[in-house]
Enzyme design. Sequence first.
Site: not given
Length: 313
Positions: A107, A289
């Site tokens: 991320d 994610h």
Amino acid sequence: MSTFDFPQPVRIPVNGVYLEVFEAGVENSGKPIVLCHGWPELAYSWRHQVPALVAAGYHVIVPNQRGFGNSSRPSEVTDFDIEHLAGDLVALLDHFGYDAATFVGHDWGAMVVWGLALLHPHRVTRVINLSLPYVERGETAPIELMESYLGSDYYFVHFNRQPGVADAVLDQNTSRFLRNLYRKNEPAGVSQPGMSMIDLAIAEIPLGEPIMSDSDLAVFVSSFEASGFTGGINWYRNVDRNWRLLASADPIIRQPALMIYGDRDSIPKSENLAHFVPDVDVVSLDCGHWIQEELPDDVNRVIVSWLEQHDAL
């Protein structure tokens, strides 16, 4: 090593701040690997990877980056730009006496690792990034571009155009926000108007399934209740500044790189990754994610195998 054996932290002075750093595999000194978390994550997000990397012979260094955990949280927004964040990691290498290391990011941590490789290429031997591919520098400032395509409620834009608003909502609903965010297998839905992070913070019922145990989630909740979210959100408030700071950098990542995608991640895959990262291997996993949390064994296998292949070269 179980999650309950996560290393005890030390606070290390680097680059004008203190970082809370978790270290394991000291006996493997000479093979450093630095794990860089995203938002709103912590060093603890890598708890599943630390034992696997130690077993593979690595000295594992996992900081809570500035703005997170018990690391410093400077008051100036510009103290969270890419030069400061990359400078922290360079100073961390200096502290441990390493000229260079393998860096792993997820991320926003991936964004920092890409930037570090551009600003300090000689301090990075290999790059492993999860979720966020290298982003080509465009001709238009990113927040302006996002606003034109995605609107003023898009969370990157909202964080920049309405400073403090989202911070306050997330701070007031820390437990609910993190519970609702750290999910997998959410049902596909139509995009709704509004600011997605604020909506998550106030939603009564979470969607999908939790990706971690209640005890692990409690680590995150306790940490963000103490620190607040502003330090991490300030990373977003430097997106345009970073775009300017990297204007003169060589845009090519020349180190060997591994890019791990989640096929169900909302972040799109790069169509031209190899153009900017020519020595890249790409792996896609069947997850969303939170890749290293959702499929820790698969992530460990992919990373360790890739490192072993490159060690043998």
